[in-house]
Design a protein around this motif. Structure first.
Motif, PDB file in Angstrom:
ATOM      1  N   MET A   1       0.814  -1.187   0.000  1.00 11.01           N
ATOM      2  CA  MET A   1       0.000   0.000   0.000  1.00 11.01           C
ATOM      3  C   MET A   1       0.862   1.258   0.000  1.00 11.01           C
ATOM      4  O   MET A   1       0.508   2.253  -0.618  1.00 11.01           O
ATOM      5  CB  MET A   1      -0.921  -0.039   1.228  1.00 11.01           C
ATOM      6  N   ASN A   2       2.004   1.209   0.702  1.00 12.63           N
ATOM      7  CA  ASN A   2       2.908   2.351   0.722  1.00 12.63           C
ATOM      8  C   ASN A   2       3.489   2.621  -0.658  1.00 12.63           C
ATOM      9  O   ASN A   2       3.701   3.773  -1.026  1.00 12.63           O
ATOM     10  CB  ASN A   2       4.028   2.151   1.731  1.00 12.63           C
ATOM     11  N   LEU A   3       3.742   1.555  -1.394  1.00 13.48           N
ATOM     12  CA  LEU A   3       4.273   1.707  -2.740  1.00 13.48           C
ATOM     13  C   LEU A   3       3.257   2.399  -3.649  1.00 13.48           C
ATOM     14  O   LEU A   3       3.618   3.270  -4.446  1.00 13.48           O
ATOM     15  CB  LEU A   3       4.652   0.341  -3.313  1.00 13.48           C
ATOM     16  N   LEU A   4       1.989   2.037  -3.500  1.00  7.80           N
ATOM     17  CA  LEU A   4       0.934   2.657  -4.301  1.00  7.80           C
ATOM     18  C   LEU A   4       0.805   4.139  -3.969  1.00  7.80           C
ATOM     19  O   LEU A   4       0.705   4.974  -4.870  1.00  7.80           O
ATOM     20  CB  LEU A   4      -0.399   1.939  -4.061  1.00  7.80           C
ATOM     21  N   ARG A   5       0.835   4.483  -2.689  1.00  5.00           N
ATOM     22  CA  ARG A   5       0.755   5.895  -2.280  1.00  5.00           C
ATOM     23  C   ARG A   5       1.956   6.680  -2.799  1.00  5.00           C
ATOM     24  O   ARG A   5       1.819   7.807  -3.277  1.00  5.00           O
ATOM     25  CB  ARG A   5       0.685   6.007  -0.766  1.00  5.00           C
ATOM     26  N   ALA A   6       3.122   6.120  -2.689  1.00  3.42           N
ATOM     27  CA  ALA A   6       4.326   6.801  -3.158  1.00  3.42           C
ATOM     28  C   ALA A   6       4.271   7.004  -4.666  1.00  3.42           C
ATOM     29  O   ALA A   6       4.658   8.069  -5.174  1.00  3.42           O
ATOM     30  CB  ALA A   6       5.563   6.000  -2.778  1.00  3.42           C
ATOM     31  N   SER A   7       3.773   6.021  -5.389  1.00  2.00           N
ATOM     32  CA  SER A   7       3.656   6.143  -6.846  1.00  2.00           C
ATOM     33  C   SER A   7       2.658   7.230  -7.225  1.00  2.00           C
ATOM     34  O   SER A   7       2.913   8.028  -8.130  1.00  2.00           O
ATOM     35  CB  SER A   7       3.210   4.814  -7.454  1.00  2.00           C
ATOM     36  N   LEU A   8       1.526   7.269  -6.539  1.00  2.00           N
ATOM     37  CA  LEU A   8       0.530   8.302  -6.817  1.00  2.00           C
ATOM     38  C   LEU A   8       1.056   9.695  -6.501  1.00  2.00           C
ATOM     39  O   LEU A   8       0.804  10.641  -7.244  1.00  2.00           O
ATOM     40  CB  LEU A   8      -0.755   8.027  -6.040  1.00  2.00           C
ATOM     41  N   ARG A   9       1.806   9.825  -5.417  1.00  2.00           N
ATOM     42  CA  ARG A   9       2.407  11.126  -5.085  1.00  2.00           C
ATOM     43  C   ARG A   9       3.392  11.567  -6.161  1.00  2.00           C
ATOM     44  O   ARG A   9       3.469  12.743  -6.505  1.00  2.00           O
ATOM     45  CB  ARG A   9       3.112  11.050  -3.742  1.00  2.00           C
ATOM     46  N   GLU A  10       4.153  10.638  -6.686  1.00  2.00           N
ATOM     47  CA  GLU A  10       5.106  10.977  -7.747  1.00  2.00           C
ATOM     48  C   GLU A  10       4.384  11.423  -9.014  1.00  2.00           C
ATOM     49  O   GLU A  10       4.794  12.379  -9.658  1.00  2.00           O
ATOM     50  CB  GLU A  10       6.012   9.776  -8.056  1.00  2.00           C
ATOM     51  N   ILE A  11       3.317  10.736  -9.367  1.00  2.00           N
ATOM     52  CA  ILE A  11       2.564  11.095 -10.568  1.00  2.00           C
ATOM     53  C   ILE A  11       1.936  12.469 -10.404  1.00  2.00           C
ATOM     54  O   ILE A  11       1.998  13.307 -11.306  1.00  2.00           O
ATOM     55  CB  ILE A  11       1.512  10.018 -10.894  1.00  2.00           C
ATOM     56  N   VAL A  12       1.318  12.729  -9.265  1.00  2.00           N
ATOM     57  CA  VAL A  12       0.730  14.045  -9.017  1.00  2.00           C
ATOM     58  C   VAL A  12       1.828  15.101  -8.988  1.00  2.00           C
ATOM     59  O   VAL A  12       1.651  16.211  -9.503  1.00  2.00           O
ATOM     60  CB  VAL A  12      -0.076  14.035  -7.697  1.00  2.00           C
ATOM     61  N   GLY A  13       2.968  14.776  -8.428  1.00  2.00           N
ATOM     62  CA  GLY A  13       4.092  15.705  -8.380  1.00  2.00           C
ATOM     63  C   GLY A  13       4.598  16.106  -9.748  1.00  2.00           C
ATOM     64  O   GLY A  13       5.108  17.214  -9.936  1.00  2.00           O
ATOM     65  N   LEU A  14       4.457  15.222 -10.716  1.00  2.00           N
ATOM     66  CA  LEU A  14       4.874  15.563 -12.077  1.00  2.00           C
ATOM     67  C   LEU A  14       4.092  16.754 -12.608  1.00  2.00           C
ATOM     68  O   LEU A  14       4.624  17.591 -13.333  1.00  2.00           O
ATOM     69  CB  LEU A  14       4.676  14.362 -13.010  1.00  2.00           C
ATOM     70  N   PHE A  15       2.813  16.822 -12.269  1.00  2.00           N
ATOM     71  CA  PHE A  15       1.976  17.909 -12.762  1.00  2.00           C
ATOM     72  C   PHE A  15       2.063  19.149 -11.886  1.00  2.00           C
ATOM     73  O   PHE A  15       1.812  20.252 -12.354  1.00  2.00           O
ATOM     74  CB  PHE A  15       0.523  17.445 -12.881  1.00  2.00           C
ATOM     75  N   LEU A  16       2.406  18.993 -10.628  1.00  2.00           N
ATOM     76  CA  LEU A  16       2.466  20.131  -9.727  1.00  2.00           C
ATOM     77  C   LEU A  16       3.861  20.743  -9.651  1.00  2.00           C
ATOM     78  O   LEU A  16       4.004  21.877  -9.222  1.00  2.00           O
ATOM     79  CB  LEU A  16       2.009  19.723  -8.326  1.00  2.00           C
TER      80      LEU A  16
END
Length: 71
Positions: free
Chosen positions: A1-16
Motif C-alpha cells: 500500500m505504501n508503494l501505491l501511495r508513493a507512486s501516486l504522489r510521484e505522478i501528481v508531483g509531475l503535474f504540480l
C-alpha cells in the motif's frame, strides 16, 4: 500500500512540480483537438502538431529551468 501511495504522489508531483509544462502541454492537446474538430487539419496532421507542440513546450521548459538555475 505504501508503494501505491508513493507512486501516486510521484505522478501528481509531475503535474504540480512544473505548472508551465503541464498547462502548456494541455493547451497543445486542446489546440490539436480543436483543429481536428473544426476540420482545419486532418487527424494525421494533428499528430505532427502534437509532436511539434509538445517538443516545443518541453524545450521551452528546459530552457526556462536552465536559465533560472544560472542565477
Amino acid at each position: 500500500m505504501n508503494l501505491l501511495r508513493a507512486s501516486l504522489r510521484e505522478i501528481v508531483g509531475l503535474f504540480l512540480d512544473d505548472e508551465f509544462l503541464a498547462a502548456a502541454a494541455l493547451i497543445v492537446v486542446a489546440a490539436a483537438a480543436l483543429l481536428i474538430k473544426l476540420h482545419v487539419i486532418a487527424p494525421l496532421a494533428a499528430g505532427g502538431v502534437l509532436f511539434a507542440g509538445c517538443l516545443g513546450v518541453l524545450l521551452t521548459s528546459v530552457w526556462r529551468t536552465a536559465s533560472v538555475g544560472r542565477r
